[in-house]
Enzyme design. Structure first.
Site, PDB file in Angstrom:
ATOM      1  N   LYS A  27       0.842  -1.301  -0.092  1.00 45.54           N
ATOM      2  CA  LYS A  27       0.035  -0.075   0.182  1.00 45.54           C
ATOM      3  C   LYS A  27       0.945   1.036   0.221  1.00 45.54           C
ATOM      4  O   LYS A  27       1.976   1.432   0.791  1.00 45.54           O
ATOM      5  CB  LYS A  27      -1.063   0.057   1.416  1.00 45.54           C
ATOM      6  N   SER A  77      -9.832   1.951   2.622  1.00 48.57           N
ATOM      7  CA  SER A  77      -9.219   2.782   1.684  1.00 48.57           C
ATOM      8  C   SER A  77      -7.967   1.902   1.125  1.00 48.57           C
ATOM      9  O   SER A  77      -7.317   2.257  -0.054  1.00 48.57           O
ATOM     10  CB  SER A  77      -8.073   3.820   2.535  1.00 48.57           C
ATOM     11  N   SER A  86     -10.346  -0.022   6.743  1.00 47.48           N
ATOM     12  CA  SER A  86      -9.832   0.333   5.496  1.00 47.48           C
ATOM     13  C   SER A  86      -9.050  -1.127   5.080  1.00 47.48           C
ATOM     14  O   SER A  86      -8.513  -1.213   3.805  1.00 47.48           O
ATOM     15  CB  SER A  86      -8.633   1.056   5.591  1.00 47.48           C
TER      16      SER A  86
END
Lengths: 492, 484
Positions: free
Chosen positions: A78, A158, A182
């Site tokens: 990420k 996210s 997330s």
């Protein structure tokens, strides 16, 4: 040779050790998959050269018998984790051109165990979002589509790029971060396993901060066993993070005994929301039955302050964010938009550098911390947070783990919830309470919606008892036998 | 005595409170491992944490916590075993995080007391409100480029103790005494070098005026004053400014003011309305700071003797005058030097020599204690020679000057120059006889009733013996001979 991208981490690990294929071959297969999946926009930065170099090193170490626990496994990172020498953006314009001189502890741990980085995965800007629609680098597309139409769907957020890369078999696993859901919510939206460990289990050092008291790194993989392998490689005490906890990291894979006889599983009545979709309710019931059949004892519990969790979260997280994001001021790194004086430079830089959702949260957070409002908002929210933690503490006197749905719906289409931030925030309703309490949680794919989209169930555990969560998740995974895959429409 | 300003409408009393920022003596910054050396090249003592790079986290420096606790104990203050670090949010180019990590509601040290020393041995107790730990900001440099401000982050993150007093002071002299005493204690403790020139100690000065006995007036705060002299000058200016306003029927606006040491005046920086809303909240990157009594007790057990206790001991056990004791204990190094000199010797005589000739010669030769060519042992030898009558006090002063200039020992100079005091009564009698024989008229005058001439004869004998004759013995032998 069969498609190497379809292997699990555990299978690939065994295959590499048995020299059935090389790490370079494994990485090459994933690079090919990446090339054919650009339309999903899962990556902000691809690091193909690094991947090949890493795989070559892994082959050397495998040959020498020095393989780590993630040796040769290609993963997505990420783009919130700082990676030395590789652009790190947090999906924000404001970090334009920012290439860290340091490596986050979590990724450093993974590299030490031999993992190979394919690239930096797309996400909501500064991890603020539940649909991956706030990235400066564009939306990530969910590999899944409804059986009823071809509308592109959000992957959740996210950690949307991480989720999509794993679900589309581009990466074998991915790092995520979870502040209010997330990891777990996008895992549910994309039919994969996502785990947020206990707050303090993984170091936050070198991870771009959103809300410091909630942010926690975790894993996104296709199986619970892979989660166990990857989490063990990432986790561990870090003296550079004052909130990291000095505890041994257990052998999580060993927790997968398949035996949950006598385990007490809590079903919180407050999670049965008014207007909960029939599908979600049915899936939850199904989960209860599966665990009961496996010998667990089902106990109805109460978490009375649940309904206050979301409002409290949406005070605390923006408050911390408003302060954490103050450092992006155009002075030392990233974007700078020149102005007439210092204040003007600040407002131009931050006005252009931050997207709408980030600006909204900075405003909310700034307001909540302001003189005259602090007691009514921030302090009150902290009190609520303490009550919620207390609820869980009481519940864990009665049960060993808690079963809930992960999200109130399946993945939705782009723009469907974009207009009303409050509706968007409701996505986190089942994930946020555990975040506020710092508890470990996992989402596993447990079934399909009527229009063919994956749905997730969530298991929560006691602080630092990831083992029980993983053990139970293993049983649930086996019972659910979720084998559905998205069609590979994006390769067309 | 408090400072009273006599206005046309009556007397005004000055009320002063100080917030002193003292840099913690420590090898590392408060939340990072960076060095803290003064005067290092710009931006060479900056870690990723100090520059607030993304994802960097503060980790509390244990040594800084120990220093704060030690300082708290030195100020006889309440130590809080549980304290919290807060973020003070504001934007400035030399504040990389966009917030300063400080302690707001729950500081590490609570109420304490500082005893200040005023003229003539008078002391007063000044209340300490609190002491908290916080980070320093970097430095903005505005004068090295025509259009740009440069930023040096060497100081960014350096550990400071903010020590807040009660509004207990009533004159510039008391404020000066407070700062001096605080500096002395910090130096004794080794928790801050107290060096105001280098910015390791600076004060925010709060001043208000009121009618004697009234409620506190509205205060103005003058920021970052870095010398005791400027603190006093700022108070005088500011108090008079406020009195002038009040006398004309105006009111004082609460505000932050800047003291301009060149013009000797204070100017408004920002009003209360313009004050920042700092949006304090507990720093989520740092757990509350907790320690047990054992941690505090270990520091307490290691506490050095502080100036007040030392002064009391010098007075009561060594018989030193309160004035001399005050002078000797102000600096720990001086007190230590004195104790070495006085060890096994006459304490009062040692004190006289340290505060008199020793300080005088340091000043004469442009030295400080640290660069003194005379060791405590060397000075002790002089004291010994005076005490046992080997040399007179007058000769000793000459010898001492020569010691400063040549580095030779006292005994070497005395031997070399034959300065040993003559106490041999036979030799002194001979000298007296010679003087009497050489001055028959004076002898006649003396015997005729001019008693004062005793001094003349005394002087002549000393002169003829090169000052070496023991004055006491001369005195004893001379009078009977003159008297016949």
């Amino acid at each position: 040779m069969s498609d190497l991208t379809k292997l699990t981490i555990a299978e690939a690990r065994d295959g590499l050790k048995a020299s059935k294929f090389s790490a370079r071959e494994l990485t090459a297969a994933h690079i090919t998959a990446m090339e054919s999946a650009k339309g999903l926009n899962a990556f902000i930065t691809e690091t193909l050269e690094k991947a090949v170099e890493g795989a070559t090193r892994s082959d050397d170490r495998l040959a020498k018998g020095e393989a780590g626990n993630m040796e040769g496994i290609p993963i997505a990172v990420k783009d919130l984790f700082c990676t030395k020498g590789t652009l790190t953006t947090a999906a924000s314009h404001i970090l334009d051109g920012f290439t860290p001189e340091y490596e986050s502890t979590v990724t450093a741990n993974l590299w030490a165990e031999g993992a190979v980085m394919l690239g930096k995965a797309n996400l909501d800007e500064f991890a603020m979002g539940s649909s991956n629609e706030t990235s400066y680098y564009g939306n990530v597309v969910n590999p899944w589509r409804r059986t009823t139409d071809d509308q592109p769907l959000v992957p959740g957020g996210s950690s949307g790029g991480s989720a999509t890369s794993v679900a589309a078999n581009i990466a074998m696993g991915a790092t995520g971060t979870d502040t209010g859901g997330s990891i777990r919510q996008p895992a549910a939206f994309t039919g994969i396993v996502g785990m947020k460990p206990t707050y303090g289990r993984c170091s936050r050092w070198g991870t771009v901060a959103f809300a410091s008291s909630l942010d926690q790194a975790g894993t996104m993989t296709r199986t619970v066993r892979d989660t166990a392998i990857m989490l063990e490689a990432m986790a561990g005490f870090d003296p550079k993070d004052g909130t990291s906890v000095d505890m041994e990291v257990p052998n999580f894979e060993a927790a997968l005994t398949g035996d949950i006889r006598g385990l007490k599983v809590g079903i919180p009545k407050e999670y049965r929301l008014d207007g909960m979709s029939e599908e979600i309710a049915t899936l939850w019931e199904q989960g209860v039955d599966w665990l009961k059949s496996a010998g667990a004892e089902i106990v109805e519990i109460s978490l009375p302050h649940t309904k206050y969790a979301l409002p409290a979260y949406y005070i605390i997280a923006p408050a911390e964010a408003s302060s954490n994001l103050a450092r992006y001021d155009g002075v030392r790194y990233g974007l700078r938009v020149e102005g007439e004086n210092l204040d003007d430079m600040y407002s131009r830089t931050r006005g252009e550098g931050f997207g709408e959702e980030v600006q909204r949260r900075i405003m909310i957070g700034t307001y909540a911390l302001s003189a005259g409002y602090y007691d009514a908002y921030y302090l009150k929210a902290q009190k609520v947070r303490a009550r919620i933690a207390e609820d869980f503490k009481e519940a864990y006197k009665l049960v060993d783990t808690i079963l809930t749905p992960t999200a109130p719906s399946a993945a939705f289409a782009f723009g469907e919830k974009g207009d009303d931030p409050l509706e968007m925030y409701l996505n986190d309703v089942f994930t946020v309470p555990a975040s506020l309490a710092g508890l470990p949680g996992i989402s596993i794919p447990a079934g399909l919606s009527s229009d063919g989209l994956p749905l997730g169930l969530q298991l929560l555990g006691r602080p630092f008892d990831e083992e029980t969560v993983i053990r139970t998740a293993g049983v649930l995974e086996e019972a659910a036998n979720f084998t559905a895959k998205p069609t590979t429409w994006w390769r067309a | 005595m408090g400072m009273i300003i006599q206005g046309a409408t009556g007397d005004w009393e000055v009320v002063i409170g100080l917030e002193v920022h003292a840099q913690v003596s420590s090898n590392a910054k408060l939340f990072s491992g960076s060095a803290t050396e003064y005067g290092a090249e710009q931006n060479t003592q900056v870690s990723f944490v100090d520059a607030a790079m993304p994802g960097m986290l503060p980790v509390i420096n244990r040594a800084a916590v120990e220093q704060a606790v030690k300082t708290g104990l030195g100020l006889k203050a309440k130590i809080n075993n549980f304290s919290v670090f807060d973020r003070k949010n504001y934007f400035y180019a030399d504040l990389p995080q966009g917030y300063q990590i400080s302690q707001f509601l729950q500081p590490i040290v609570g109420e304490g007391i500082l005893t200040i020393d005023l003229k003539d041995g008078v002391t007063r107790e000044i209340g300490i409100t609190r002491l908290h730990l916080e980070q320093d900001a970097g430095k903005s440099i505005h004068d090295q480029h025509p259009s740009m401000t440069l930023v040096d982050l060497n100081r960014s993150g350096v550990a400071l103790m903010e020590i807040v007093s009660e509004p207990d002071m009533r004159s510039p002299e008391e404020a000066a005494a407070y700062v001096k005493k605080l500096r002395s204690i910090l130096r004794y403790l080794g928790t801050c070098d107290g060096n105001m020139d280098e910015g390791s100690m600076r004060a925010d000065v709060n001043v208000s005026v009121r009618r004697p006995g009234d409620e506190l007036g509205t205060r103005c705060e003058m920021k970052n004053i870095n010398s005791v002299r400027f603190i006093q000058a700022a108070i005088v200016y500011e108090a008079n400014r406020q009195v002038d306003i009040l006398e004309e029927g105006g009111t004082i606006a609460q505000e932050t003011r800047l003291y301009d040491s060149v013009k000797g005046e204070t100017r408004s920086m920002r009003s209360k309305e313009e004050a920042h809303d700092y949006r304090y909240f507990p720093d989520p990157d740092l757990l509350p700071l907790e320690f047990d009594d054992a941690f505090v007790n270990a520091i307490k057990a290691d506490l050095p003797e502080l100036p007040d206790a030392k002064k009391d001991r010098f007075i009561s056990e060594m018989g030193i005058s309160p004035y001399d004791a005050g002078v000797l204990v102000a600096e720990k190094e001086v007190a230590d030097f004195f104790e070495l000199v006085a060890k096994g010797r006459d304490a009062k005589l040692s004190a006289n020599w340290v505060t008199g000739e020793f300080f005088g010669n340091l000043k004469r030769t442009g030295n400080t204690l640290a660069t003194s060519p005379i060791s405590a042992d060397a000075l002790g030898e002089v004291v010994d020679l005076v005490k046992d009558g080997t040399i007179s006090n007058r000769i000793a002063k000459e010898v001492f000057e020569e010691m400063f200039d040549t580095g030779k020992s006292a005994s070497a100079i005395v031997d070399e120059k034959g300065l040993k005091q003559v106490s041999d009564t036979g030799a002194i009698e001979v000298a007296i006889d010679e003087v009497i024989a050489a001055n028959p008229e004076k002898l006649a005058e003396y015997r005729g009733g001019k008693d004062k001439l005793l001094g003349f004869f005394m002087g002549q004998v000393m002169k003829n013996t090169g000052g070496k004759a023991n004055p006491g013995i001369v005195n004893k032998l001379l009078k009977p001979k003159l008297d016949g």
